[in-house]
Design a protein around this motif. Structure first.
Motif, PDB file in Angstrom:
ATOM      1  N   SER A   1      12.826   3.647  -5.088  1.00  0.00           N
ATOM      2  CA  SER A   1      12.152   3.550  -6.383  1.00  0.00           C
ATOM      3  C   SER A   1      11.538   2.170  -6.561  1.00  0.00           C
ATOM      4  O   SER A   1      10.483   2.020  -7.170  1.00  0.00           O
TER       5      SER A   1
ATOM      6  N   HIS B   1       6.484   4.541  -9.573  1.00  0.00           N
ATOM      7  CA  HIS B   1       5.882   5.010 -10.825  1.00  0.00           C
ATOM      8  C   HIS B   1       4.909   3.955 -11.352  1.00  0.00           C
ATOM      9  O   HIS B   1       4.749   2.886 -10.761  1.00  0.00           O
ATOM     10  N   ASP B   2       4.259   4.285 -12.473  1.00  0.00           N
ATOM     11  CA  ASP B   2       3.260   3.407 -13.109  1.00  0.00           C
ATOM     12  C   ASP B   2       2.165   3.033 -12.107  1.00  0.00           C
ATOM     13  O   ASP B   2       1.492   3.910 -11.591  1.00  0.00           O
TER      14      ASP B   2
END
Length: 467
Positions: free
Chosen positions: A389, A399-400
């Motif tokens: 992650s 993410h983002d």
């Protein structure tokens, strides 16, 4: 049968309070976990980059075709789902309705929630529970509730459990089947040491587990919810005072390292052979993992090279200031690297030994590496498939904007590449070899004398005697 050890109720049936630790990236698979369950325990399939198979039963190589990291990341997620589904399905068949099959997920792996939901969606009725650690998996209870499975959080302190319980787990108390206490100084793989704990000063697990039970009791959790002791467990006789102990409540035991050396273990013969040569102190608690966590692995040539790489490191400033009075004139392009005179001399010495490439780290330092090593680091960073992650090595985030916002760190390494390669037969000296700190027992325990490698059933029978 070892004194005091009794079966426990788990997932609607009696099982031995003996759990197989789920070792990621194909080091625990259907054969080992299915056999562990068939012997009456709780087998654990790792859902971290598990192997899947083609029509001929051969392992499907995890090759990535996407040009962008985000595309390769989605390929990785699909590989992970397909692999874990294949492993769970076959483990369930091998178990033949005995024991139980859990799956293990690293919360810090890339796409953890997507993988977990994808696996549970396709294995209904086969998975008894989900063990999950490496991070703070607040959503674990919510996912368990959605799919009607047990959850077993992995924690390393009462404080961590309290935070998880208060924020999320108290909303789904009935499905929390156990709490895994993973000793941060003894367990193999990633370790949950906090900033308040000294990696050089191991603490006795007993008071830490008692504090965990006190916290659980304070939250109204019954003593019949087991605490699973993980890390440093070899002979049950060493834990005799933990069994039927009113202070601790129900205790179960997780074995992570011992099941590596069994007939069913999927690791290659070269790795199994190396396990018998480990001496006490050969397992290193280190912080080279790109997760940012401490982890424990055999101090082989691979780890020693990472240690040496970090030792060839000097701080720099972009302007002349204080002791930084000399411009670095080796290994770098440009003149905005100001270092101390002593560090300049060290850098020149390293370059003279062939470490001619200076690579910047996120901490305003440079490390010196040989051209081939530098080339490998840069290639592995460029090939990142987003297995975590947050990855310190490649600066990937799942993410983002897909970036941690920090410089990629050449002091680390591609953990997915290394673990995939060692488990599929690459030289063990050249890759990360996770092991618990009790692995030296393979060389001293008479059970393994004369090169004996047990089946999982033989190992379970041995454990049940106290040895």
């Amino acid at each position: 049968m070892f004194k005091g050890l009794k079966p426990i109720q788990y997932n609607g049936q009696e099982v031995w309070p003996l759990i197989e630790g789920g070792k990621g990236v194909a080091a625990t698979n259907h054969a080992s976990s299915g056999a562990w369950a068939a012997a009456g325990g709780i087998g654990t399939v790792s859902a971290v980059n598990a192997d899947s198979y083609d029509e001929d039963g051969d392992v499907v190589p995890q090759i990535y075709h996407g040009r962008k990291r985000e595309e390769r990341h989605q390929e990785l997620v699909q590989y992970a789902i397909d692999g874990a589904v294949a492993q769970v399905t076959q483990a369930y068949e091998i178990s033949n309705g005995k024991g139980a099959i859990n799956i293990n997920v690293l919360w810090e792996m890339g796409g953890a929630q997507q993988v977990l939901e994808g696996v549970l969606d396709q294995t209904k009725g086969m998975v008894a529970g989900v063990t999950c650690g490496a991070g703070m998996p607040y959503k674990l209870s919510e996912i368990a509730q959605e799919y009607g499975v047990n959850y077993l959080p992995i924690i390393s302190s009462a404080r961590a459990f309290r935070a998880l319980w208060k924020r999320a787990y108290k909303k789904v108390p009935d499905l929390m089947a156990a709490v895994v206490y993973e000793d941060p100084w003894l367990a193999g793989g990633h370790n949950g040491l906090s900033n308040a704990e000294d990696p050089r000063k191991p603490e006795d697990p007993y008071p830490r587990v008692k504090a965990l039970r006190d916290t659980m009791r304070g939250e109204g959790i019954a003593d019949t919810v087991p605490i699973i002791m993980a890390g440093g467990v070899w002979h049950l006789r060493d834990w005799e005072n933990w069994i039927d102990n009113e202070e601790l409540g129900q205790i179960a035991f997780q074995f992570g390292t011992r099941p590596l050396l069994t007939k069913e273990s999927p690791i290659p013969e070269s790795w199994k052979s190396e396990l018998t040569k480990i001496k006490e102190g050969d397992v290193l608690l280190h912080k080279f993992s790109p997760t940012g966590f401490y982890s424990s692995a055999v101090r082989n040539e691979f780890l020693r090279s990472l240690e040496a790489r970090s030792e060839r490191q000097i701080p720099y400033l972009t302007e002349q200031e204080g002791e930084h009075t000399h411009q670095l004139d080796v290994g770098v392009k440009g003149k905005n690297f100001w270092v101390s005179k002593a560090d300049l001399l060290r850098a020149r010495e390293w370059v003279g030994l062939g470490h001619t490439m200076a690579l910047k780290t996120p901490d305003s330092t440079v490390i010196f590496a040989a051209p081939e090593e530098s080339k490998m680091i840069r290639k592995d960073q460029a090939d990142c498939m987003g297995c975590l992650s947050h990855c310190g090595f490649s600066a990937w985030k799942d993410h983002d904007n897909f970036s941690t916002g920090r410089l990629a760190d050449p002091r680390s390494f591609c953990i997915q590449k290394s673990l995939q390669e060692i488990v599929h037969g690459a030289p063990v000296e050249e890759h990360l070899m996770f092991a618990g700190h009790g692995a030296y027992n393979f060389g001293t325990d008479p059970f393994y004398s004369n090169g004996f490698v047990p089946t999982v059933k033989q190992l379970m029978d041995r454990i049940l005697t106290g040895d």
